[in-house]
Scaffold this motif. Structure first.
Motif, PDB file in Angstrom:
ATOM      1  N   THR B 241       1.053  -1.123   0.125  1.00 14.31           N
ATOM      2  CA  THR B 241       0.102   0.381   0.022  1.00 14.31           C
ATOM      3  C   THR B 241       0.798   1.738  -0.302  1.00 14.31           C
ATOM      4  O   THR B 241       0.631   2.179  -0.524  1.00 14.31           O
ATOM      5  CB  THR B 241      -0.779   0.134   1.434  1.00 14.31           C
ATOM      6  OG1 THR B 241       0.359  -0.111   2.326  1.00 14.31           O
ATOM      7  CG2 THR B 241      -2.083  -0.955   1.155  1.00 14.31           C
ATOM      8  N   VAL B 242       2.091   1.168   0.694  1.00 17.03           N
ATOM      9  CA  VAL B 242       2.778   2.355   0.678  1.00 17.03           C
ATOM     10  C   VAL B 242       3.352   2.008  -0.691  1.00 17.03           C
ATOM     11  O   VAL B 242       3.640   3.381  -0.942  1.00 17.03           O
ATOM     12  CB  VAL B 242       3.892   2.309   1.600  1.00 17.03           C
ATOM     13  CG1 VAL B 242       5.090   3.007   2.573  1.00 17.03           C
ATOM     14  CG2 VAL B 242       3.341   2.232   3.161  1.00 17.03           C
ATOM     15  N   THR B 243       3.495   1.298  -1.533  1.00 18.52           N
ATOM     16  CA  THR B 243       4.750   1.613  -2.380  1.00 18.52           C
ATOM     17  C   THR B 243       2.913   2.484  -3.800  1.00 18.52           C
ATOM     18  O   THR B 243       3.826   3.182  -4.008  1.00 18.52           O
ATOM     19  CB  THR B 243       4.118   0.308  -3.060  1.00 18.52           C
ATOM     20  OG1 THR B 243       5.064  -0.773  -2.703  1.00 18.52           O
ATOM     21  CG2 THR B 243       5.455   0.685  -5.263  1.00 18.52           C
ATOM     22  N   ALA B 244       2.224   1.810  -3.560  1.00 20.87           N
ATOM     23  CA  ALA B 244       1.354   2.668  -4.262  1.00 20.87           C
ATOM     24  C   ALA B 244       1.351   3.882  -3.686  1.00 20.87           C
ATOM     25  O   ALA B 244       1.237   5.007  -4.844  1.00 20.87           O
ATOM     26  CB  ALA B 244      -0.661   1.633  -3.616  1.00 20.87           C
ATOM     27  N   PHE B 245       1.293   4.327  -2.866  1.00 18.48           N
ATOM     28  CA  PHE B 245       0.808   5.327  -1.960  1.00 18.48           C
ATOM     29  C   PHE B 245       2.129   6.893  -2.894  1.00 18.48           C
ATOM     30  O   PHE B 245       2.038   7.409  -3.242  1.00 18.48           O
ATOM     31  CB  PHE B 245       1.641   5.581  -1.002  1.00 18.48           C
ATOM     32  CG  PHE B 245       0.183   7.176  -0.106  1.00 18.48           C
ATOM     33  CD1 PHE B 245      -0.502   7.501  -0.548  1.00 18.48           C
ATOM     34  CD2 PHE B 245       1.852   7.946   0.571  1.00 18.48           C
ATOM     35  CE1 PHE B 245      -0.565   9.006   0.229  1.00 18.48           C
ATOM     36  CE2 PHE B 245       1.390   9.103   1.559  1.00 18.48           C
ATOM     37  CZ  PHE B 245       0.445   9.391   0.990  1.00 18.48           C
ATOM     38  N   LYS B 299       5.597  -6.394  -7.970  1.00 22.58           N
ATOM     39  CA  LYS B 299       5.503  -4.765  -7.603  1.00 22.58           C
ATOM     40  C   LYS B 299       6.451  -3.961  -8.849  1.00 22.58           C
ATOM     41  O   LYS B 299       6.874  -2.798  -8.513  1.00 22.58           O
ATOM     42  CB  LYS B 299       5.824  -4.986  -6.596  1.00 22.58           C
ATOM     43  CG  LYS B 299       4.972  -5.249  -5.772  1.00 22.58           C
ATOM     44  CD  LYS B 299       5.502  -5.961  -4.728  1.00 22.58           C
ATOM     45  CE  LYS B 299       5.232  -4.316  -3.360  1.00 22.58           C
ATOM     46  NZ  LYS B 299       5.949  -4.282  -2.202  1.00 22.58           N
ATOM     47  N   ARG B 300       8.601  -5.060  -8.916  1.00 25.22           N
ATOM     48  CA  ARG B 300       9.667  -4.409  -9.608  1.00 25.22           C
ATOM     49  C   ARG B 300       8.828  -3.952 -11.027  1.00 25.22           C
ATOM     50  O   ARG B 300       9.217  -2.947 -11.447  1.00 25.22           O
ATOM     51  CB  ARG B 300      10.492  -5.908  -9.619  1.00 25.22           C
ATOM     52  CG  ARG B 300      11.902  -5.018  -9.244  1.00 25.22           C
ATOM     53  CD  ARG B 300      12.362  -6.231  -9.386  1.00 25.22           C
ATOM     54  NE  ARG B 300      14.209  -5.632  -9.393  1.00 25.22           N
ATOM     55  CZ  ARG B 300      14.748  -5.238  -8.585  1.00 25.22           C
ATOM     56  NH1 ARG B 300      13.891  -4.657  -7.534  1.00 25.22           N
ATOM     57  NH2 ARG B 300      16.142  -4.551  -8.948  1.00 25.22           N
ATOM     58  N   MET B 301       7.799  -4.888 -11.999  1.00 29.68           N
ATOM     59  CA  MET B 301       6.854  -4.829 -13.218  1.00 29.68           C
ATOM     60  C   MET B 301       6.777  -3.126 -12.883  1.00 29.68           C
ATOM     61  O   MET B 301       6.911  -2.255 -13.259  1.00 29.68           O
ATOM     62  CB  MET B 301       6.813  -5.573 -13.671  1.00 29.68           C
ATOM     63  CG  MET B 301       5.969  -5.236 -14.808  1.00 29.68           C
ATOM     64  SD  MET B 301       4.784  -6.359 -15.728  1.00 29.68           S
ATOM     65  CE  MET B 301       3.374  -5.380 -14.917  1.00 29.68           C
ATOM     66  N   LEU B 302       5.807  -2.917 -11.521  1.00 29.27           N
ATOM     67  CA  LEU B 302       5.189  -1.806 -11.888  1.00 29.27           C
ATOM     68  C   LEU B 302       5.737  -0.819 -11.366  1.00 29.27           C
ATOM     69  O   LEU B 302       5.930   0.201 -11.865  1.00 29.27           O
ATOM     70  CB  LEU B 302       3.721  -1.996 -10.890  1.00 29.27           C
ATOM     71  CG  LEU B 302       2.783  -3.324 -10.997  1.00 29.27           C
ATOM     72  CD1 LEU B 302       1.817  -3.184 -10.329  1.00 29.27           C
ATOM     73  CD2 LEU B 302       2.169  -2.075 -11.887  1.00 29.27           C
ATOM     74  N   ALA B 303       7.103  -0.584 -11.164  1.00 26.82           N
ATOM     75  CA  ALA B 303       7.872   0.081 -10.917  1.00 26.82           C
ATOM     76  C   ALA B 303       8.754   0.775 -12.053  1.00 26.82           C
ATOM     77  O   ALA B 303       8.619   1.607 -12.018  1.00 26.82           O
ATOM     78  CB  ALA B 303       9.432  -0.190  -9.480  1.00 26.82           C
ATOM     79  N   TYR B 304       8.944   0.196 -13.093  1.00 28.38           N
ATOM     80  CA  TYR B 304       9.818   0.343 -13.996  1.00 28.38           C
ATOM     81  C   TYR B 304       8.784   0.653 -15.101  1.00 28.38           C
ATOM     82  O   TYR B 304       8.638   2.326 -15.819  1.00 28.38           O
ATOM     83  CB  TYR B 304      10.089  -0.724 -14.894  1.00 28.38           C
ATOM     84  CG  TYR B 304      11.589  -1.509 -14.129  1.00 28.38           C
ATOM     85  CD1 TYR B 304      12.727  -0.241 -14.546  1.00 28.38           C
ATOM     86  CD2 TYR B 304      11.496  -2.537 -13.514  1.00 28.38           C
ATOM     87  CE1 TYR B 304      13.778  -0.932 -14.754  1.00 28.38           C
ATOM     88  CE2 TYR B 304      12.741  -2.987 -13.266  1.00 28.38           C
ATOM     89  CZ  TYR B 304      14.092  -1.655 -13.174  1.00 28.38           C
ATOM     90  OH  TYR B 304      15.156  -2.164 -12.964  1.00 28.38           O
ATOM     91  N   SER B 305       7.337   0.593 -14.707  1.00 29.98           N
ATOM     92  CA  SER B 305       6.102   1.031 -15.450  1.00 29.98           C
ATOM     93  C   SER B 305       6.700   2.442 -14.791  1.00 29.98           C
ATOM     94  O   SER B 305       5.443   2.916 -15.748  1.00 29.98           O
ATOM     95  CB  SER B 305       5.276   0.481 -15.002  1.00 29.98           C
ATOM     96  OG  SER B 305       3.746   0.498 -15.077  1.00 29.98           O
TER      97      SER B 305
END
Lengths: 100, 483
Positions: B241-245, B299-305
């Protein structure tokens, strides 16, 4: 009276030393000290420029920067302590749990 | 000596004050609270966020004056971003109500920190003074450093917090030095006088270096290449959730201040910074999308995205003017909805002790949990930019703004990048519907706060895509309030 440009050059040199420290040193505490050096180099610029312009803005900013730096130290040291308790290291190169 | 109190327009800080008070209430209430009552703090925070949003909504366009001696302005532009931050914080809190149980995070200060970070964001969006922008940025960042490391049981969370903290502090050093040099070049730290000075005298070497350092500082915060190296590790290690935030809120706040300074205050010298941002935008899109292709962890993929999406947003900054500014604001909302939704699904798939973050864990999800699979498909297609979803309309506005401003090559690079990105987004959908996976035993019920968050994000993604004109004209009107 020392010209303002001397202060600015000194502050530029200090800032560069800070950046070099962050990029080259591997000990977390030393990296953190280098970041503090960068912030204080900027403080020197602000004070010198405030005197140059004859307004108070720059001097007041320095107080804000110092209090922000203090808050950063509080949180930063706590995080470093947390990492040290878990991994028993303060070397950034050994913090590599996540790799692809 | 006569002392006069400055005229203070309290209305302009009302949303910020409301959020701060809610945060402090949450912090104090936590002291008397039993361990199993913690979700009440979440509902308190949510109430505060909704009240703040309503209050900001009523103030839209009502209050286009500077207050606090020209340091703060709750103009329509700021109100727009206040609403974006309330949306992001609200959805994050909804997701956290379920997530904190699964992840076994039992710290009451979690919600207070989310609220304080949001306070920092609102200050960044409404500040018209470089120092206040810096203070807002630090208020936000320091709270988020703590949030990144709040998952005490996991060493990866510690590592994420440390990396985020060191690089964040490093970046604020650059930002601050940039502010000092701009102060040196123009004699002021307030955006109004700086704009006047720059308009009258043009650029100077000191101003150029200052702008460069500001770009470095903001580049770190929005995760633009080459200042993106921290992003994958931090996003992967932090609680989801913190990553999303972080991915949505922090990026939107950084862009709010970035666009106010560069598109408005330094607009007169736009030829000096557009070239650099052109290169950064092209690199950010390309590196983000190409590296995302080989990721196995979602999560890593969404980070690069999210790096790639920072690139699209930078294209809007390069395009500039009303069209670019409005496209930037529209896309930030779009990006917020679809990305929060995607992270919501990641939260839903994770279980106690097993994060289930590998792409293989999504195999067969579409059959076992049709609603969840459907939602994830919507978010992935929207992130790719498939019509009629919001990701498509957002990209359409950005690239057409770039073409109209004469940056045809940048638009072409952007469109090619969207095509590349289809590979890794669609791969998630293929995994969900075309592969058999092991049986997933139980998922948190979707009749929960988490389900509500995913539903809101999905409805927003579809509705804003099908009916884009209302929100786009609203974004345009808000951007014009900058004057």
């Amino acid at each position: 009276m020392v010209p303002t440009s001397y202060h600015l050059i000194l502050s530029g040199i200090l800032f560069t030393i800070g950046v070099t420290g962050v990029l080259l040193r591997r000990n977390i505490i030393i990296i953190f000290m280098s970041i503090e050096l960068m912030l204080n180099a900027v403080n020197l610029s602000f004070v010198a420029l405030a005197r140059h312009f004859g307004n108070m803005d720059g001097q007041i900013i320095v107080f804000f920067v110092m209090s922000v730096a203090a808050a950063e130290v509080a949180v930063g040291l706590a995080i470093i302590l947390l990492v040290f308790r878990g991994r028993e290291t303060v070397n950034v190169d050994e913090l590599n749990l996540m790799r692809w | 000596m006569d002392m006069t109190l400055p005229a203070v327009n309290w209305l302009s800080v009302l949303p910020t004050l409301l959020l701060s008070v809610t945060g402090m209430l949450a912090l104090f209430w936590d002291i008397w609270m039993k361990d199993d009552e913690r979700s009440l703090l979440g509902w308190l925070s949510l109430t505060g966020i909704v009240v703040t949003a309503l209050c900001s909504w009523l103030l839209w366009g009502q209050n286009d004056v500077e207050s606090f001696s020209g340091m703060f302005a709750l103009d329509a532009y700021a109100v727009f971003f206040h609403l974006v931050f309330c949306l992001v914080a609200g959805l994050t809190v909804l997701m956290s109500l379920t997530y904190l149980e699964t992840a076994e995070i039992r710290h009451g200060e979690y919600y207070a920190l989310i609220l304080f970070a949001t306070v920092g964001m609102t200050v960044m969006a409404a500040a018209t003074d470089l120092i206040l922008i810096f203070l807002g940025l630090e208020t936000m960042s320091i709270a988020v450093y703590v949030l990144a490391g709040i998952w005490r049981q996991h060493l990866t969370s510690h590592e994420a917090a440390l990396k985020y903290f060191l690089l964040g502090a490093f970046a604020s050093g650059f930002l601050l030095y940039g502010i000092a040099l701009i102060y040196g070049a123009t004699g002021s730290v307030q955006l109004g006088p700086i704009a006047e000075h720059v308009g009258a005298q043009g650029s100077s070497p000191l101003l150029l270096i200052g702008m460069g350092l500001l770009i470095v500082g903001f580049g770190f915060k929005v995760a633009a290449v080459p200042f993106h190296v921290w992003t994958p590790d931090v996003y992967q290690g932090s609680p989801t959730t913190v990553t999303a935030f972080m991915a949505v809120g922090v990026k939107a706040a950084a862009f709010a201040a970035f666009a106010r300074i560069f598109l408005h205050t330094l607009g007169a010298v736009h030829t000096d910074w557009q070239g650099i941002l052109w290169v950064v935008a092209a690199l950010t899109m390309t590196v983000g999308n190409i590296t995302a292709l080989v990721q196995h962890n979602i999560k890593r993929m969404l980070a690069y995205s999210s790096i790639a999406h920072a690139g699209y947003l930078l294209v809007a900054m390069v395009a500039g003017k009303e069209l670019g500014g409005a496209a930037l604001m529209y896309y930030l909302v779009a990006y917020g909805l679809m990305n929060l939704g995607a992270f919501g699904v990641v939260v839903a798939v994770g279980r106690k002790g097993e994060p289930h973050e590998e792409l293989d864990d999504y195999a067969g999800l579409g059959f076992r949990h049709p609603a969840l699979g459907m939602a994830m498909t919507v978010f992935m297609l929207s992130l790719t930019g498939v019509p009629p979803l919001v990701g498509f309309t957002g990209k359409f506005y950005i690239f057409s703004a770039a073409v109209q401003a004469g940056y045809i090559w940048l638009a072409i690079i952007g469109v090619l990048n969207s095509v590349v990105s289809a590979y890794y987004y669609i791969r998630v959908v293929v995994n969900m519907y075309m592969r058999e996976g092991e049986a997933i035993v139980e998922l948190p019920s979707l009749r929960s706060a988490l389900g509500a968050a995913i539903l809101i994000a999905a409805i927003g993604t579809v509705l804003m895509g099908v009916f884009p004109s209302a929100s786009m004209s609203w974004a345009g009107a808000s951007f014009l309030s900058l004057g």
